[in-house]
Design a protein around this motif. Structure first.
Motif, PDB file in Angstrom:
ATOM      1  N   GLY A 200       0.785  -1.226   0.000  1.00 34.63           N
ATOM      2  CA  GLY A 200       0.000   0.000   0.000  1.00 34.63           C
ATOM      3  C   GLY A 200       0.815   1.273   0.000  1.00 34.63           C
ATOM      4  O   GLY A 200       0.248   2.362  -0.035  1.00 34.63           O
ATOM      5  N   THR A 201       2.156   1.146   0.034  1.00 32.02           N
ATOM      6  CA  THR A 201       2.999   2.340   0.041  1.00 32.02           C
ATOM      7  C   THR A 201       4.061   2.243  -1.046  1.00 32.02           C
ATOM      8  O   THR A 201       4.475   1.148  -1.449  1.00 32.02           O
ATOM      9  N   PHE A 202       4.502   3.404  -1.514  1.00 33.95           N
ATOM     10  CA  PHE A 202       5.534   3.454  -2.546  1.00 33.95           C
ATOM     11  C   PHE A 202       6.830   2.809  -2.052  1.00 33.95           C
ATOM     12  O   PHE A 202       7.491   2.090  -2.799  1.00 33.95           O
TER      13      PHE A 202
ATOM     14  N   CYS B  88      -0.841  11.405  -6.640  1.00 35.55           N
ATOM     15  CA  CYS B  88      -1.681  11.440  -5.442  1.00 35.55           C
ATOM     16  C   CYS B  88      -2.542  12.700  -5.506  1.00 35.55           C
ATOM     17  O   CYS B  88      -2.008  13.811  -5.557  1.00 35.55           O
ATOM     18  N   VAL B  89      -3.848  12.514  -5.514  1.00 33.36           N
ATOM     19  CA  VAL B  89      -4.787  13.623  -5.664  1.00 33.36           C
ATOM     20  C   VAL B  89      -5.425  13.930  -4.318  1.00 33.36           C
ATOM     21  O   VAL B  89      -5.993  13.035  -3.678  1.00 33.36           O
ATOM     22  N   ASP B  90      -5.338  15.188  -3.894  1.00 33.97           N
ATOM     23  CA  ASP B  90      -5.826  15.570  -2.564  1.00 33.97           C
ATOM     24  C   ASP B  90      -7.297  15.230  -2.369  1.00 33.97           C
ATOM     25  O   ASP B  90      -7.689  14.680  -1.336  1.00 33.97           O
ATOM     26  N   ALA B  91      -8.134  15.566  -3.358  1.00 35.98           N
ATOM     27  CA  ALA B  91      -9.577  15.361  -3.218  1.00 35.98           C
ATOM     28  C   ALA B  91      -9.954  13.879  -3.193  1.00 35.98           C
ATOM     29  O   ALA B  91     -11.073  13.533  -2.793  1.00 35.98           O
ATOM     30  N   LEU B  92      -9.028  13.010  -3.611  1.00 34.78           N
ATOM     31  CA  LEU B  92      -9.285  11.566  -3.614  1.00 34.78           C
ATOM     32  C   LEU B  92      -8.517  10.863  -2.503  1.00 34.78           C
ATOM     33  O   LEU B  92      -8.276   9.660  -2.579  1.00 34.78           O
ATOM     34  N   GLN B  93      -8.151  11.619  -1.464  1.00 32.44           N
ATOM     35  CA  GLN B  93      -7.419  11.075  -0.319  1.00 32.44           C
ATOM     36  C   GLN B  93      -6.144  10.341  -0.742  1.00 32.44           C
ATOM     37  O   GLN B  93      -5.782   9.304  -0.181  1.00 32.44           O
ATOM     38  N   GLY B  94      -5.449  10.898  -1.744  1.00 31.68           N
ATOM     39  CA  GLY B  94      -4.181  10.341  -2.172  1.00 31.68           C
ATOM     40  C   GLY B  94      -4.261   9.327  -3.294  1.00 31.68           C
ATOM     41  O   GLY B  94      -3.220   8.858  -3.771  1.00 31.68           O
ATOM     42  N   ARG B  95      -5.452   8.954  -3.712  1.00 32.71           N
ATOM     43  CA  ARG B  95      -5.562   8.039  -4.848  1.00 32.71           C
ATOM     44  C   ARG B  95      -5.290   8.805  -6.138  1.00 32.71           C
ATOM     45  O   ARG B  95      -5.482  10.014  -6.168  1.00 32.71           O
ATOM     46  N   PRO B  96      -4.886   8.150  -7.219  1.00 30.87           N
ATOM     47  CA  PRO B  96      -4.667   6.713  -7.356  1.00 30.87           C
ATOM     48  C   PRO B  96      -3.407   6.177  -6.672  1.00 30.87           C
ATOM     49  O   PRO B  96      -3.283   4.980  -6.493  1.00 30.87           O
ATOM     50  N   GLY B  97      -2.461   7.033  -6.298  1.00 26.37           N
ATOM     51  CA  GLY B  97      -1.325   6.608  -5.486  1.00 26.37           C
ATOM     52  C   GLY B  97      -0.553   5.444  -6.073  1.00 26.37           C
ATOM     53  O   GLY B  97      -0.165   5.472  -7.250  1.00 26.37           O
ATOM     54  N   VAL B  98      -0.338   4.405  -5.263  1.00 24.86           N
ATOM     55  CA  VAL B  98       0.459   3.266  -5.722  1.00 24.86           C
ATOM     56  C   VAL B  98      -0.226   2.505  -6.849  1.00 24.86           C
ATOM     57  O   VAL B  98       0.401   1.686  -7.521  1.00 24.86           O
ATOM     58  N   GLN B  99      -1.504   2.760  -7.070  1.00 19.04           N
ATOM     59  CA  GLN B  99      -2.236   2.084  -8.141  1.00 19.04           C
ATOM     60  C   GLN B  99      -2.326   2.938  -9.403  1.00 19.04           C
ATOM     61  O   GLN B  99      -3.112   2.648 -10.299  1.00 19.04           O
ATOM     62  N   SER B 100      -1.501   3.964  -9.502  1.00 23.37           N
ATOM     63  CA  SER B 100      -1.601   4.908 -10.615  1.00 23.37           C
ATOM     64  C   SER B 100      -1.542   4.238 -11.981  1.00 23.37           C
ATOM     65  O   SER B 100      -2.329   4.558 -12.874  1.00 23.37           O
TER      66      SER B 100
ATOM     67  N   ASP C 221     -11.423  21.287  -5.945  1.00 22.17           N
ATOM     68  CA  ASP C 221     -10.060  21.077  -5.450  1.00 22.17           C
ATOM     69  C   ASP C 221      -9.296  20.196  -6.439  1.00 22.17           C
ATOM     70  O   ASP C 221      -9.569  19.006  -6.561  1.00 22.17           O
ATOM     71  N   ARG C 222      -8.358  20.778  -7.166  1.00 20.37           N
ATOM     72  CA  ARG C 222      -7.601  20.042  -8.184  1.00 20.37           C
ATOM     73  C   ARG C 222      -6.144  19.809  -7.751  1.00 20.37           C
ATOM     74  O   ARG C 222      -5.315  19.430  -8.560  1.00 20.37           O
ATOM     75  N   ARG C 223      -5.843  20.026  -6.475  1.00 25.18           N
ATOM     76  CA  ARG C 223      -4.469  19.861  -6.009  1.00 25.18           C
ATOM     77  C   ARG C 223      -4.048  18.384  -6.039  1.00 25.18           C
ATOM     78  O   ARG C 223      -4.836  17.495  -5.730  1.00 25.18           O
ATOM     79  N   ALA C 224      -2.790  18.187  -6.420  1.00 25.87           N
ATOM     80  CA  ALA C 224      -2.239  16.835  -6.489  1.00 25.87           C
ATOM     81  C   ALA C 224      -0.718  16.935  -6.388  1.00 25.87           C
ATOM     82  O   ALA C 224      -0.163  18.031  -6.373  1.00 25.87           O
ATOM     83  N   HIS C 225      -0.078  15.797  -6.328  1.00 18.78           N
ATOM     84  CA  HIS C 225       1.378  15.780  -6.434  1.00 18.78           C
ATOM     85  C   HIS C 225       1.832  14.440  -6.983  1.00 18.78           C
ATOM     86  O   HIS C 225       1.162  13.425  -6.809  1.00 18.78           O
ATOM     87  N   PHE C 226       2.941  14.479  -7.713  1.00 17.57           N
ATOM     88  CA  PHE C 226       3.624  13.260  -8.088  1.00 17.57           C
ATOM     89  C   PHE C 226       4.538  12.884  -6.928  1.00 17.57           C
ATOM     90  O   PHE C 226       5.278  13.730  -6.407  1.00 17.57           O
ATOM     91  N   ALA C 227       4.509  11.620  -6.538  1.00 21.43           N
ATOM     92  CA  ALA C 227       5.407  11.095  -5.513  1.00 21.43           C
ATOM     93  C   ALA C 227       6.344  10.085  -6.146  1.00 21.43           C
ATOM     94  O   ALA C 227       5.951   9.342  -7.056  1.00 21.43           O
TER      95      ALA C 227
END
Length: 200
Positions: A42-44, A71-83, A112-118
């Motif tokens: 579940g984690t990178f 990781c998209v803020d409005a989606l609680q970090g999804r898609p995250g590791v499942q990107s 809310d369109r905030r996100a980040h690449f991890a």
């Protein structure tokens, strides 16, 4: 020249990482007959460790793994590791276009369109290395209303650095390799490789 086996068969990722690691030869694991590792975590950081250990164990060589995602803020970090599998896990096809389309649909009407690449990079001297080198990067972004640009891969056409109108896909490779989550992580990893392994 020192050599690392990249625990991936993604040619675009290989090109990006090789550009960020001058003086070190990076080879795709597929060249050495290694298939993709399972990524059940579940984690990178856990997935990167699993991939690096897999490549190192089969090849008997030092390995480098990258686990990264959006990781998209409005989606609680999804898609995250499942990107990379985002659309496929929802019953669609496994492709960048399908992933981007699903993300746009999921965010429809969302202000809310905030996100980040991890990005997490892991380097191991061997599969049982008790001191893996671990580096992390984070690139703050906004999700656009529609894809823009033809460059890059993954979600690059659909995201822009915060405060900018150009998508990541509209940036040159050199620009991206200066700013990106992967570039940030690689700067840390290169310092660790020099200090811990004597690789410069």
């Amino acid at each position: 020249m020192p050599e690392l086996v990249l625990a991936s068969n993604n040619a675009k990722k290989l090109a990006e990482l090789q550009a960020l690691l001058p003086g070190i030869q990076v080879r795709c694991q597929g060249e050495l007959g290694v298939g993709e590792a399972e990524e059940p975590h579940g984690t990178f950081v856990e997935n990167a460790l699993a991939k690096a250990r897999h490549a190192a164990r089969i090849t008997g060589r030092p390995a480098l793994a990258d686990d990264s995602g959006l990781c998209v803020d409005a989606l609680q970090g999804r898609p995250g590791v499942q990107s990379a599998r985002y659309a496929a896990l929802a019953g669609g096809e496994r492709s960048d276009a399908a992933n981007n389309a699903l993300l746009l649909a999921t965010l429809q009407g969302q202000a809310d369109r905030r996100a980040h690449f991890a990005c997490v990079l892991v380097a191991l001297r061997h599969a049982d290395d008790p001191q893996p080198l671990i580096a992390q990067g984070r690139w703050l972004l906004e999700v656009l209303a529609a894809p823009r640009g033809e460059g890059g891969f993954g979600y690059d056409p659909l995201v822009a650095p915060r405060g900018q109108s150009r998508s990541v896909a509209q940036m040159s490779a050199s620009e991206k390799n200066t700013l990106s989550h992967r570039a940030q992580a690689m700067a840390q990893l290169r310092a660790q490789l020099a200090e811990a392994w004597g690789w410069r």
